[in-house]
Design a protein around this motif. Structure first.
Motif, PDB file in Angstrom:
ATOM      1  N   GLU A   1      44.528  51.975  41.316  1.00 62.29           N
ATOM      2  CA  GLU A   1      44.292  52.940  40.234  1.00 62.29           C
ATOM      3  C   GLU A   1      43.416  52.283  39.171  1.00 62.29           C
ATOM      4  O   GLU A   1      43.769  51.237  38.625  1.00 62.29           O
TER       5      GLU A   1
ATOM      6  N   ALA B   1      30.742  48.795  43.896  1.00 63.73           N
ATOM      7  CA  ALA B   1      31.313  47.540  43.376  1.00 63.73           C
ATOM      8  C   ALA B   1      32.310  46.908  44.338  1.00 63.73           C
ATOM      9  O   ALA B   1      32.884  45.862  44.029  1.00 63.73           O
TER      10      ALA B   1
ATOM     11  N   ARG C   1      36.763  43.752  49.824  1.00 57.94           N
ATOM     12  CA  ARG C   1      37.809  43.532  48.813  1.00 57.94           C
ATOM     13  C   ARG C   1      38.928  42.656  49.337  1.00 57.94           C
ATOM     14  O   ARG C   1      39.655  42.007  48.580  1.00 57.94           O
ATOM     15  N   TYR C   2      39.090  42.639  50.665  1.00 64.76           N
ATOM     16  CA  TYR C   2      40.282  42.018  51.247  1.00 64.76           C
ATOM     17  C   TYR C   2      40.070  40.559  51.639  1.00 64.76           C
ATOM     18  O   TYR C   2      41.029  39.855  51.894  1.00 64.76           O
TER      19      TYR C   2
ATOM     20  N   ARG D   1      27.280  46.317  36.195  1.00 61.57           N
ATOM     21  CA  ARG D   1      28.720  46.121  36.319  1.00 61.57           C
ATOM     22  C   ARG D   1      29.161  46.249  37.775  1.00 61.57           C
ATOM     23  O   ARG D   1      30.110  45.610  38.207  1.00 61.57           O
ATOM     24  N   TYR D   2      28.457  47.099  38.558  1.00 61.55           N
ATOM     25  CA  TYR D   2      28.839  47.279  39.968  1.00 61.55           C
ATOM     26  C   TYR D   2      28.637  46.004  40.782  1.00 61.55           C
ATOM     27  O   TYR D   2      29.282  45.831  41.807  1.00 61.55           O
TER      28      TYR D   2
ATOM     29  N   ILE E   1      31.588  43.466  39.293  1.00 61.93           N
ATOM     30  CA  ILE E   1      32.938  43.738  39.803  1.00 61.93           C
ATOM     31  C   ILE E   1      33.103  43.218  41.232  1.00 61.93           C
ATOM     32  O   ILE E   1      34.222  42.976  41.678  1.00 61.93           O
ATOM     33  N   ARG E   2      31.994  42.992  41.930  1.00 65.25           N
ATOM     34  CA  ARG E   2      32.123  42.404  43.274  1.00 65.25           C
ATOM     35  C   ARG E   2      32.656  40.975  43.230  1.00 65.25           C
ATOM     36  O   ARG E   2      33.126  40.452  44.234  1.00 65.25           O
TER      37      ARG E   2
ATOM     38  N   GLN F   1      37.357  41.511  40.080  1.00 65.90           N
ATOM     39  CA  GLN F   1      38.090  42.427  40.946  1.00 65.90           C
ATOM     40  C   GLN F   1      39.602  42.189  40.854  1.00 65.90           C
ATOM     41  O   GLN F   1      40.396  43.133  40.771  1.00 65.90           O
TER      42      GLN F   1
ATOM     43  N   ILE G   1      41.168  43.703  37.759  1.00 68.13           N
ATOM     44  CA  ILE G   1      41.298  45.164  37.826  1.00 68.13           C
ATOM     45  C   ILE G   1      42.473  45.539  38.732  1.00 68.13           C
ATOM     46  O   ILE G   1      43.213  46.487  38.453  1.00 68.13           O
ATOM     47  N   ILE G   2      42.654  44.769  39.788  1.00 71.14           N
ATOM     48  CA  ILE G   2      43.789  45.031  40.688  1.00 71.14           C
ATOM     49  C   ILE G   2      45.107  44.679  39.997  1.00 71.14           C
ATOM     50  O   ILE G   2      46.090  45.424  40.095  1.00 71.14           O
TER      51      ILE G   2
ATOM     52  N   ARG H   1      45.787  44.893  36.877  1.00 72.54           N
ATOM     53  CA  ARG H   1      46.058  46.002  35.955  1.00 72.54           C
ATOM     54  C   ARG H   1      46.684  47.189  36.688  1.00 72.54           C
ATOM     55  O   ARG H   1      47.639  47.796  36.213  1.00 72.54           O
ATOM     56  N   SER H   2      46.147  47.517  37.848  1.00 71.10           N
ATOM     57  CA  SER H   2      46.665  48.648  38.618  1.00 71.10           C
ATOM     58  C   SER H   2      48.116  48.417  39.034  1.00 71.10           C
ATOM     59  O   SER H   2      48.967  49.299  38.911  1.00 71.10           O
TER      60      SER H   2
ATOM     61  N   ALA I   1      37.440  48.471  33.528  1.00 68.59           N
ATOM     62  CA  ALA I   1      36.402  48.546  34.558  1.00 68.59           C
ATOM     63  C   ALA I   1      35.023  48.736  33.938  1.00 68.59           C
ATOM     64  O   ALA I   1      34.059  48.098  34.353  1.00 68.59           O
TER      65      ALA I   1
END
Lengths: 588, 588
Positions: free
Chosen positions: A161, A206, B42-43, B127-128, B131-132, B137, B140-141, B143-144, B554
């Motif tokens: 999210e 991103a 992302r993984y 920013r895109y 964030i990579r 990243q 941001i994760i 925070r989620s 973000a």
């Protein structure tokens, strides 16, 4: 301490305990020696007893309290002699030993019960009293639980999210933006987002892979019934996906929400193309809780000298089952008037009764013999006892009118079973929609929607008919005739996106000015991606079988965009306007 | 299908399988017969091998790909000969059999690695790409996950998440409102909420009992470093509570978040009054990761002929342990210059070295003998080897300067242990704060904060000193010297609220005009209630030991309130302005 328990918590097992409760006086009944009072909070209602014999002063005090007083009561839990088994606390009552008024209450402008709400204006002005009603409170709680369940499910499936900004850039494409003057940048404005569309695509570029957000969106439209200037979406996007991945993922979400919230198993969702939906149901969001598809009758009905049909571009029929023998002329007249209302706009209504005895009776007997009518019945599957209702007229309008008539017949004849849920994926929408007045194409979904792979080459055409025939890789989720979600596979190629902007009438400069950041992002390694957004307010209402989203929103606005409780919008100080660098234009 | 697995998923157990991966080209190394490529998503990162011997054409193709190209690769998983055990996928590699470019990439303006970020301007514009980077990243994760954990905890404790409106009413008290012109109500404006304060109180009057919301708030301030015009709060309110209920409930939340996210057990949170915090640490948000409290020296240091101290209203000392014998004059000079900077504003710095041999050396040896200095050391607890740093001056400014000096000494001498967390409840803030310039009181917390019960009668006074002495039932949660939450017990009585508005300079008409809905609501049975709000961005940063909130957002704005990526705010169409009924005032 204000309470040891809530008003919904005590049971027969608590008998003998001394407890303290706080809440609102819901109702009060005085008898000679006793006063019985219902004390209410969010969790339930508990009966309090004041006894004149044991404490006359306390009982007198209790008798002075009005409805909606906020009080604290201490007393002993005891078993009731007359139990109320409909209430979870109905086996016990509290014999009051102590009473304290925490806040008095004037007589409310309407009684706080399920069936008395005082009308819309009063409800909205005194929303804090309206929300005390169980029916409203339970909807707000349903929404909260649904939100959490959504978040748990999506997070469990690898979605992150991510909050996207509310102060963004206004775009002419979004002529219905709310704007916000910037004090630090005089003469410039932010816009409030109509959706986080470009940001979620940027998040895919991103590398965030799977994004969601339950998020407020804003649209400054002339408000129709049940539209709100601010509304909430479950907004989602995924990378490295084809349409099938999206449909599977979000069918999973909706399936889970119905199962966990309502114990309803929706099964596998059927799918239908946009074209089929329009042909068979006259609408892109068919309500499949009942059948009654539209049958095109052009071939069967033309050329028999009935000029209305002969001149019509389209003739279509609906079959209403089992009503032929007792349908009165009055009922047919009412239906005819209904389809002739300006909102529907049909010229007239033709009927054919297929009577139980095998004969036919119709409003076009002069032009069509029993053979003709039997052919229609055979073609549409009408059996003895059924009625055909037929509309004719323009190619693009008549199926829609039939679609409306179908829904009206469904309502009128109770063809919809309460508690029934019929989901449907509608697929393959047109990419572009011609606007006669503006003389240009608009995006049916939005400008970032990808055409279907097989249709990309059509984008090079300058033939309007070819362009109108391009299918988008777009999909809607419909439940019970309500669109609750929609999305698409997006364009992730700068060239294709530029081409699409040009079909939508953007000059390259306009496209760059407004969406340059996205076009630029597509040059630095954009993954294939797609997504969907669900109307959260709407989903709540559909799941609970409600037609209005209003009560799922704690503080809704009326259809002038006004919050009746706080009285907003309102005038602001000249000093503040000056600081913002804007003037109000006085209207003459 | 774009992928059968993510780039973080394959292990030695998958050896022999044919798989498809999609992702970004992270790095590529060519050897004579082979090309090794790191494919990233992302993984994780998976190594792909292209072999010149087995498929020269494919290997040549792979060698043409630049960094950040998006590709799809199919191949066979095999065990690596040279394993990279620092990487979860480091035991395997994919021998590529098929390669498809999904999207090309221009050379990025900065390299996407942890330590190269290209500077703030480039980062924000692209920013895109920023964030990579894994470090962004992962924030941001974090925070989620923190948001979900917060929602699960509060929901599990009976809180209902309720969305409050974004288009609300502007109030002069909130001179820093962003406003939104209403097209449907020309000349009128909505405001964006600085917090949902009045709505959450209304929800308590409405009987919702326990409310929370993770919600965006807006404040149009001149931006200081690390402030954002839009920020996120965990906003909470409860009915039928005293302060203790709130502290327990939300200590529980924060305790849970640290335990579940970081496996850190914060223990019970200590508490301190506002007065004690100001006296001992010179600030209302003490950093308790190290000691070094302030000692007031007025009695010990005055009357010995040192005119600076004799004329000062306040003299205070800090003890720095174990540094006396090797602290150089240069270091003392630097510290002196530091406290004399305009941001701190001290006139000078006095030191007393308590040397290991029991003697003293100070900058005031002329005025104070060893006896005096020993008395100071005894009083402050300074031991041989310690240094006293002393500031003097005005009563209200000097303790704050000492507080700043304390933090500087903590940083300079590494007194703060990385990974240490020290929570603190600060209690009993003043209700009112006198503003010399405006010539009136302002609410220290906000106008809805309740005075402590024992102080209510002081509100009737017209003595400014008495009014300034009123304590509020307000509290802040501080962690590591950062305020991460604050709240109060609210007024729920119309009369008391009106009195408070009048102390804050509102006329009854102004109070009714701006907050009439709340005052009215208090007449229909308002429960006692209170709440708290946490800065969500700040909480994220503090939990991860970061000083900036920027990377937890973000798409942050710069300190002119500008989004550098989308270039907002921006000018809007005259047509749109006209529809809104506003004009831009041209500046000369």
């Amino acid at each position: 301490m204000y309470r040891t328990h809530t008003c919904g918590e005590l049971r027969i097992e608590n008998a003998g305990q001394t407890v303290t409760l706080s809440g609102w006086v819901d109702a009060s009944r005085d008898f000679g020696g006793m006063t019985f009072m219902d004390l209410r909070d969010r969790y339930g209602i508990t009966q309090i007893v004041f006894n004149m014999d044991s404490d006359a002063a306390l009982c007198e005090e209790a008798r002075k309290l009005g409805r909606e007083y906020v009080i604290r009561v201490t007393g002993e839990v005891r078993e009731r002699s007359a139990k109320n088994l409909k209430r979870l606390t109905g086996e016990i009552e509290i014999l009051a030993k102590n009473l304290e008024v925490l806040n008095a209450a004037k007589v409310p402008p309407f009684t706080i019960t399920e069936d008395t709400d005082g009308g819309d204006d009063l409800r909205m002005k005194y929303r804090y009293l309206d929300i005390r009603r169980h029916s409203v409170q339970s909807k707000i709680i349903f929404r909260s639980v649904l939100g959490l369940e959504t978040r748990k499910y999506l997070s469990g499936h690898g979605f992150i999210e991510i909050e996207t900004p509310f102060l963004i850039k206004s775009t002419p494409e979004g002529a219905r933006d709310f704007v916000v003057p910037s004090r630090l940048n005089p003469g410039q404005f932010y816009a409030l987002p109509q959706s986080p569309q470009t940001f979620k695509q940027i998040l895919m570029v991103a590398g965030m892979d799977k994004y969601f957000q339950i998020v407020k969106c804003f649209r400054d439209e002339d408000l129709r019934a049940d539209r709100q200037p601010e509304f909430t979406q479950i907004d989602c996007e995924m990378s490295f996906v084809h349409r099938e991945d999206i449909l599977q993922t979000f069918e999973g979400l909706i399936h889970h929400l119905f199962l966990s919230m309502l114990e309803v198993d929706l099964g596998a969702f059927p799918r239908m193309s946009y074209d089929e939906a329009m042909q068979r149901y006259g609408v892109d969001k068919p309500d499949l809780r009942f059948g009654m598809p539209i049958h095109e009758l052009n071939e069967k009905a033309k050329g028999k000298g009935f000029s209305i049909f002969d001149q019509a571009a389209y003739i279509g029929a609906l079959v209403l089952s089992g009503e032929a023998d007792h349908y009165s002329n009055k009922e047919i007249k009412e239906l005819t008037e209904w389809v002739q209302r300006p909102q529907i706009g049909a010229k007239g209504l033709i009927y054919v009764k297929c009577l139980e005895d095998g004969s036919f009776k119709s409003s076009v007997d002069k032009f069509y013999g029993a053979e003709d009518l039997r052919a229609w019945a055979d073609f549409t599957g009408a059996k003895p006892g059924d009625i055909l209702f037929i509309l004719s007229g323009e190619q693009d309008k008549t199926p829609k009118q039939l679609g409306e008539l179908r829904l009206e017949l469904g309502r009128k004849h109770f063809l919809i079973q309460a508690g029934d849920f019929k989901p449907l994926w509608v697929l393959d929408f047109p990419l572009l929609e011609w606007d006669e007045e503006a003389g240009r194409f608009f995006a049916m979904h939005h400008p970032f929607t990808s055409p279907k792979t097989g249709d990309i080459e059509k984008m090079a055409s300058d033939d309007r008919a070819v362009l109108a025939g391009i299918r988008a890789d777009a999909y809607d989720l419909v439940i019970n005739g309500t669109e609750i979600g929609g999305g698409s596979i997006r364009i992730h190629d700068r060239g294709l996106q530029s081409k699409n902007f040009s079909l939508l009438g953007f000059t390259p400069e306009q496209a760059q000015d407004q969406f340059g950041f996205l076009l630029n992002a597509f040059e630095f390694g954009a993954p294939p991606h797609g997504g969907i957004a669900f109307g959260f307010d709407r989903l709540c209402a559909v799941m609970q079988g409600q037609t209005s989203i209003r009560d799922y929103i704690a503080f809704p606005k009326n259809n002038m965009g006004r919050d009746m409780m706080i009285d907003a919008p309102s005038a602001i100080d000249d000093k503040q306007l000056k600081e913002l660098g804007v003037n109000v234009v006085k209207s003459e």
